[in-house]
Motif scaffolding. Structure first.
Motif, PDB file in Angstrom:
ATOM      1  N   PHE A 262       7.404  -8.870  -7.512  1.00 58.62           N
ATOM      2  CA  PHE A 262       7.880  -7.658  -7.711  1.00 58.62           C
ATOM      3  C   PHE A 262       8.400  -7.459  -8.550  1.00 58.62           C
ATOM      4  CE2 PHE A 262      11.757  -5.233  -7.193  1.00 58.62           C
ATOM      5  CZ  PHE A 262      11.141  -4.308  -6.941  1.00 58.62           C
ATOM      6  N   GLY A 263       9.835  -8.528  -9.706  1.00 63.09           N
ATOM      7  CA  GLY A 263      10.545  -8.298 -10.520  1.00 63.09           C
ATOM      8  C   GLY A 263       9.662  -8.488 -11.531  1.00 63.09           C
ATOM      9  N   ILE A 264       8.692  -9.077 -11.781  1.00 64.76           N
ATOM     10  CA  ILE A 264       7.439  -9.446 -12.948  1.00 64.76           C
ATOM     11  C   ILE A 264       6.982  -7.375 -13.234  1.00 64.76           C
ATOM     12  CG2 ILE A 264       5.887 -10.493 -14.583  1.00 64.76           C
ATOM     13  CD1 ILE A 264       7.125 -12.951 -12.991  1.00 64.76           C
ATOM     14  N   GLN A 265       6.198  -7.161 -12.563  1.00 69.23           N
ATOM     15  CA  GLN A 265       5.663  -5.684 -12.242  1.00 69.23           C
ATOM     16  C   GLN A 265       6.966  -4.871 -12.305  1.00 69.23           C
ATOM     17  OE1 GLN A 265       2.538  -6.918 -12.739  1.00 69.23           O
ATOM     18  NE2 GLN A 265       1.836  -5.445 -11.325  1.00 69.23           N
ATOM     19  N   SER A 266       7.764  -5.039 -11.525  1.00 74.17           N
ATOM     20  CA  SER A 266       9.198  -3.806 -11.788  1.00 74.17           C
ATOM     21  C   SER A 266       8.849  -3.747 -13.514  1.00 74.17           C
ATOM     22  CB  SER A 266       9.877  -4.232 -11.482  1.00 74.17           C
ATOM     23  OG  SER A 266      10.885  -3.450 -11.540  1.00 74.17           O
ATOM     24  N   LEU A 267       9.189  -4.818 -14.252  1.00 71.47           N
ATOM     25  CA  LEU A 267       9.356  -4.966 -15.838  1.00 71.47           C
ATOM     26  C   LEU A 267       7.938  -3.969 -16.483  1.00 71.47           C
ATOM     27  CD1 LEU A 267      11.228  -8.621 -15.682  1.00 71.47           C
ATOM     28  CD2 LEU A 267      12.125  -6.177 -16.884  1.00 71.47           C
ATOM     29  N   PHE A 268       7.209  -4.441 -16.039  1.00 74.31           N
ATOM     30  CA  PHE A 268       5.696  -4.493 -16.837  1.00 74.31           C
ATOM     31  C   PHE A 268       5.997  -2.950 -16.698  1.00 74.31           C
ATOM     32  CE2 PHE A 268       2.137  -8.524 -15.746  1.00 74.31           C
ATOM     33  CZ  PHE A 268       3.557  -8.953 -16.437  1.00 74.31           C
ATOM     34  N   HIS A 269       6.402  -2.420 -15.523  1.00 73.77           N
ATOM     35  CA  HIS A 269       6.703  -0.374 -14.998  1.00 73.77           C
ATOM     36  C   HIS A 269       7.426   0.438 -16.529  1.00 73.77           C
ATOM     37  CE1 HIS A 269       2.499  -0.130 -13.021  1.00 73.77           C
ATOM     38  NE2 HIS A 269       3.393  -1.084 -12.466  1.00 73.77           N
ATOM     39  N   GLN A 270       8.562  -0.543 -16.264  1.00 66.88           N
ATOM     40  CA  GLN A 270       9.791  -0.440 -17.391  1.00 66.88           C
ATOM     41  C   GLN A 270       9.717  -0.703 -18.676  1.00 66.88           C
ATOM     42  OE1 GLN A 270      13.311  -2.166 -15.882  1.00 66.88           O
ATOM     43  NE2 GLN A 270      13.234  -1.477 -14.050  1.00 66.88           N
ATOM     44  N   VAL A 271       9.372  -1.476 -18.845  1.00 68.28           N
ATOM     45  CA  VAL A 271       9.089  -1.448 -20.639  1.00 68.28           C
ATOM     46  C   VAL A 271       9.024  -0.124 -21.639  1.00 68.28           C
ATOM     47  CG1 VAL A 271       7.033  -2.366 -20.533  1.00 68.28           C
ATOM     48  CG2 VAL A 271       8.419  -3.536 -22.071  1.00 68.28           C
ATOM     49  N   LYS A 272       7.511   0.263 -20.594  1.00 63.99           N
ATOM     50  CA  LYS A 272       7.407   1.407 -21.330  1.00 63.99           C
ATOM     51  C   LYS A 272       8.461   2.973 -21.233  1.00 63.99           C
ATOM     52  CE  LYS A 272       2.854   0.490 -23.123  1.00 63.99           C
ATOM     53  NZ  LYS A 272       2.232   1.309 -22.692  1.00 63.99           N
ATOM     54  N   GLU A 273       8.625   2.795 -19.787  1.00 66.85           N
ATOM     55  CA  GLU A 273       9.210   3.780 -19.221  1.00 66.85           C
ATOM     56  C   GLU A 273      10.680   3.698 -20.158  1.00 66.85           C
ATOM     57  OE1 GLU A 273      12.417   5.191 -15.700  1.00 66.85           O
ATOM     58  OE2 GLU A 273      10.791   3.757 -15.489  1.00 66.85           O
ATOM     59  N   LEU A 274      11.403   2.607 -21.070  1.00 71.25           N
ATOM     60  CA  LEU A 274      12.283   2.406 -21.472  1.00 71.25           C
ATOM     61  C   LEU A 274      12.150   1.766 -22.947  1.00 71.25           C
ATOM     62  CD1 LEU A 274      14.668   0.742 -19.019  1.00 71.25           C
ATOM     63  CD2 LEU A 274      14.949   3.112 -19.443  1.00 71.25           C
ATOM     64  N   GLY A 275      10.414   2.483 -23.060  1.00 75.50           N
ATOM     65  CA  GLY A 275      11.022   1.701 -24.989  1.00 75.50           C
ATOM     66  C   GLY A 275      10.710   0.544 -25.258  1.00 75.50           C
ATOM     67  N   LEU A 276      11.373  -0.355 -24.474  1.00 77.71           N
ATOM     68  CA  LEU A 276      11.229  -1.479 -24.492  1.00 77.71           C
ATOM     69  C   LEU A 276      10.404  -2.354 -25.979  1.00 77.71           C
ATOM     70  CD1 LEU A 276      13.754  -2.580 -21.890  1.00 77.71           C
ATOM     71  CD2 LEU A 276      14.985  -1.890 -24.302  1.00 77.71           C
TER      72      LEU A 276
ATOM     73  N   PRO B  18      -1.008  -2.352 -15.417  1.00 69.98           N
ATOM     74  CA  PRO B  18      -0.588  -1.296 -16.370  1.00 69.98           C
ATOM     75  C   PRO B  18      -1.620  -1.387 -16.961  1.00 69.98           C
ATOM     76  CG  PRO B  18       1.910  -2.450 -16.152  1.00 69.98           C
ATOM     77  CD  PRO B  18       0.689  -3.134 -15.257  1.00 69.98           C
ATOM     78  N   SER B  19      -2.136  -0.337 -17.981  1.00 69.28           N
ATOM     79  CA  SER B  19      -3.393  -0.211 -18.466  1.00 69.28           C
ATOM     80  C   SER B  19      -3.400  -2.049 -19.436  1.00 69.28           C
ATOM     81  CB  SER B  19      -3.451   0.858 -19.372  1.00 69.28           C
ATOM     82  OG  SER B  19      -2.430   1.276 -20.099  1.00 69.28           O
ATOM     83  N   PHE B  20      -2.778  -1.856 -20.677  1.00 67.17           N
ATOM     84  CA  PHE B  20      -2.204  -3.074 -21.426  1.00 67.17           C
ATOM     85  C   PHE B  20      -2.373  -4.259 -20.587  1.00 67.17           C
ATOM     86  CE2 PHE B  20       2.250  -2.724 -19.959  1.00 67.17           C
ATOM     87  CZ  PHE B  20       2.420  -4.403 -20.029  1.00 67.17           C
TER      88      PHE B  20
END
Length: 801
Positions: free
Chosen positions: A216-230, A285-287
């Motif tokens: 969950f933690g890793i998947q959450s980051l996969f989605h957040q990385v694009k949202e926050l532009g990291l 995510p698509s990537f």
């Protein structure tokens, strides 16, 4: 019923199966490792004229897998000689041998049909009452139980090891619906006591506890990385050591584990947890889909989120995947103002309040990240666990987190955590609301040296089980403190035993720590019975404070430096010759001065994962705190009539000269750093301080006698010195070592030979210490030594000059 494990069978010899087999061999258990028979010959086998009936062919798969495992780094086994405890075979010729084992562990491919086939075969040979467990991470036990006998089901559970089994401490025990309570209790106990694990009782839910929360933690980051532009580097900077996570952080960890492995578990949760409120988060995510199509799976395929590139000139560079373009580019250094604010805060647990208050992108990331994590873990109770501490234990032991989710929430403050969740539109679980309303402000409290957790059904703080075998220094430090300075603290462990804990940066040994050792011995000799020197940091000690040595040497304060080295030597000798037993408890990195302290103890109680050695050559000096003297003394004690004494001495000389570091406590016995019959090893690091205390108490109560300083150390003089000098000359001439390496080696040779005495002579320890100190000091006047020390201080890596 008393149950003991003398022999086990592991069915399936892949990476996990071989790793599990090696770890049982580590603890002295006899192992039978089995796998399938190959269906066709290799080209090599055909060339040799072998047939499918030849034993070497029939066992090829299991032997190849085990050999690959034993050659892998980091090694799955404490000492290569322990591999003799593993015998191999195949499922057609050797399955009948399982009738003689105490525990059968199935580690075959994650397919129900194949597992059921294996279990049906196992039932034909398994002795009733034998434990049978599966290492599955996703197949429900009720499915695996289908068609099995009542006795099988009563003794069947999942025992989920994390890869690599030697190093990752999580051991999830998932009892089957018909599993006997005594079997569950035994597996939990065995994991803790014998395998050195953190045993966590889990429910039969998809991915159990560790992977459910971790993925969950890793998947959450996969989605957040694009949202926050990291970027990939920024996420790894934010999710690494700064928050008490491994250096590999997130994306590098995925590369090491393998993207395909992560995707398999994430898909399993997505398919099997339709009612999970974060269900859509497990959708890839698509990537990630593109990376899977491109076979960019990480280390196993040579590229993932990172890629090692070698240019035409042979220069190596680590490239990073740009998640927007999906092209590799040069790595960029990640920097955040919020992280700068935490540089003076030593412990990660104390940083969280600062991190969530950040005004930059990092602060926003942490607020979103922790809000999501708190919201998720609160809702997993009672689905995956009835007790919140099991979730924290699983994350710490399986993913290397220093603090679990509920511990982090505690550090931030329960109400502050709720505030973060609400700001992100997350609902608060009713049990959390009720807890706050009842005036409970902590998930964990400490009372009388024990940890208590908030018991949700009881609505009260309950003592966490299983602590009686442990001493947790964090829990007793404030109430049992006897003395402290800025680098060390002395605690009363009870029963007349003190503990000295280093608290300097990286537990380096400088003036404050030496003062602490002397003070602890003073106190123990006056008012107590014995002393333990141990801590529960990541590493016991990385050695002497070389920054202090560098400053004195640069300023040419040689008198002060001589006094400092003399004080170090005297302190080591004080540990050896005090009137009370001194027990040292090393673990993790125990280098240089940390190793010297261990070698001067009355007894060492080492954690199995102790990486110990005299590494001073790397900074251009020889061991100067008694280590060179001690190796000469131990060589002398090893001389036997008829020995070629020069060969014995040479072994000890090379241990220092090659800066050898044992990769486990057991290897340290082979190197002469730990001593058979005197020093002991504990597999479970949590039990180390309690075990060390028990040994100190036993020695004190058995009538400890203060030893007399040694005056009978046999040194070989010119005979040995000549051999060493010829050897170093030849190595330098063949460019195997540098001119400065030769100079250091010759200084060490002079000490270990006892100088240029004309014949073998018995000398005192003091004589050797004087030679050692003289050699150390003279090397500190060398420019190349100062360059080595400076390079180590700047980069953390040795310099060859």
């Amino acid at each position: 019923m008393k149950r003991s494990i003398n022999k086990i069978a592991v069915i399936g010899s892949g990476i996990m199966g071989s790793g599990i087999a090696c770890h049982f061999a580590n603890i002295g258990v006899e192992v039978l490792l089995l796998d399938i028979v190959p269906r066709e010959l290799t080209d090599k086998e055909q060339a040799k004229g072998l047939t499918l009936e030849d034993k070497v062919v029939r066992n090829r798969m299991v032997n190849d897998h085990l050999m690959a495992s034993l050659k892998s780094k980091p090694s799955p086994i404490y000492s290569q000689k322990f591999a003799n405890r593993i015998s191999t075979g195949n499922l057609e010729d050797d399955l009948h041998k399982i009738k003689d084992v105490d525990w059968i562990i199935e580690v075959v491919v994650e397919r129900l049909d194949i597992k059921q086939k294996v279990f049906a075969q196992v039932e034909k040979h398994r002795k009733p009452g034998t434990l049978i467990t599966s290492n599955t991470s996703g197949i429900p036990i009720s499915f695996m139980n289908e068609g099995r006998s009542e006795d099988f089901q009563k003794h069947f559970a999942v025992t989920h090891f994390f890869n690599p089994p030697r190093y990752l401490r999580l051991f999830e025990v998932v009892p089957g619906p018909n599993c006997k309570q005594e079997v569950t209790d035994f597996l939990m106990m065995y994991g803790e006591k014998f395998l050195g694990k953190t045993s966590v009782l889990a429910k039969d839910t998809p991915a159990f506890i560790g992977n459910r929360i971790g993925i969950f933690g890793i998947q959450s980051l996969f989605h957040q990385v694009k949202e926050l532009g990291l970027t990939v580097e920024e996420v790894d900077k934010l999710t690494g050591p700064v928050i008490g996570r491994p250096k590999s952080a997130t994306f590098r960890t995925v590369d090491v584990v393998g993207l395909d492995t992560l995707v398999h578990v994430a898909n399993g949760i997505y398919e099997n947890c339709p009612n999970d409120e974060a269900h859509d988060l497990f959708k890839l995510p698509s990537f990630i889909n593109t990376m899977m199509e491109n076979k960019w799976l990480g280390s196993k395929t040579g590229q993932g989120f990172y890629k090692k590139n070698v240019d035409a000139e042979g220069k190596k560079e680590i490239l990073t995947l740009d998640l927007n373009t999906l092209e590799y580019r040069s790595s960029q250094k990640a920097k955040f103002a919020t992280l700068e604010l935490t540089k003076t805060i030593d412990k990660p647990i104390d940083r969280f309040k600062v991190l969530i208050g950040g005004k930059d992108k990092a602060g926003e990331f942490y607020r979103k990240n922790f809000a999501a994590m708190f919201a998720y873990v609160q809702n997993r109770i009672p689905e995956i666990s009835d007790e919140l501490y099991r979730i924290d234990d699983a994350m710490k032991a399986g993913f290397g987190w220093e603090n679990g989710p509920f511990e982090i929430w505690d550090a931030i403050g329960i109400e502050k955590g709720v505030e973060l969740m609400k700001a992100e539109g997350k609902e608060v679980a009713s049990w959390v609301t009720e807890m706050i309303a009842a005036g409970e402000t902590k998930f964990y409290t400490v009372k009388d040296g024990a940890t208590y957790y908030y018991d949700i059904p009881a609505k009260a703080q309950t003592k966490k089980p299983g602590q009686d075998a442990f001493i947790i220094l964090d829990n007793i430090r404030k109430s049992k403190e006897v003395w402290k300075n800025s680098e060390a603290v002395i605690e009363d462990l009870g029963d007349g035993i003190l503990n000295l804990e280093f608290q300097s940066k990286m537990n380096t040994i400088g003036g404050g720590v030496l003062q602490g050792i002397n003070k602890a011995i003073d106190l123990a000799e006056t008012d107590f019975q014995g002393l333990v020197i141990g801590n529960q940091a990541a590493n016991f000690s990385v050695g002497a404070n070389i920054g202090m040595i560098f400053m004195m040497a640069v300023e040419q304060e040689y008198d002060e430096l001589n006094l400092a080295i003399k004080m170090f030597q005297n302190t080591m000798m004080r540990a050896r010759y005090s009137s009370i037993p001194v027990v040292v408890a090393p673990h993790g990195m125990t280098l240089g001065g940390g190793c010297e302290l261990s070698m001067h103890a009355d007894k060492v109680v080492a954690a199995a994962e102790t990486y110990i050695g005299l590494v001073e050559f790397g900074v251009g000096v020889i061991p100067g705190g008694g280590g060179s003297k001690e190796m000469a003394l131990r060589a002398s004690d090893t001389f036997r009539k008829g020995d070629v004494e020069l060969n014995v001495l040479q072994e000890y000389f090379l241990t220092i000269g090659m800066a050898k570091v044992a990769t486990s406590a057991y290897e340290a016995f082979d190197m002469g750093i730990l001593q058979q019959g005197k020093d002991v090893v504990v597999v479970n690091k949590d039990r180390q301080i309690a075990t060390a205390k028990a040994h100190a108490k036993l020695m004190a109560e058995s009538g400890y006698t203060q030893p007399a300083p040694r005056k009978d150390v046999k040194v070989l003089g010119k005979q040995a010195l000549g051999m060493f000098l010829v050897g170093t000359d030849a190595m330098e001439a063949s460019k195997y070592i540098s001119e400065h390496d030769q100079k250091i080696a010759n200084k060490l040779a002079y000490v270990m030979a006892g100088g240029d005495l004309s014949e073998p002579t018995l000398v005192t320890e003091e004589y050797l210490l004087d030679l050692e100190r003289e050699a150390f000091l003279s090397l500190c006047t060398e420019r190349k030594t100062l360059e080595r020390i400076q390079h180590m201080l700047k980069t953390g890596k040795p310099l060859r000059n």
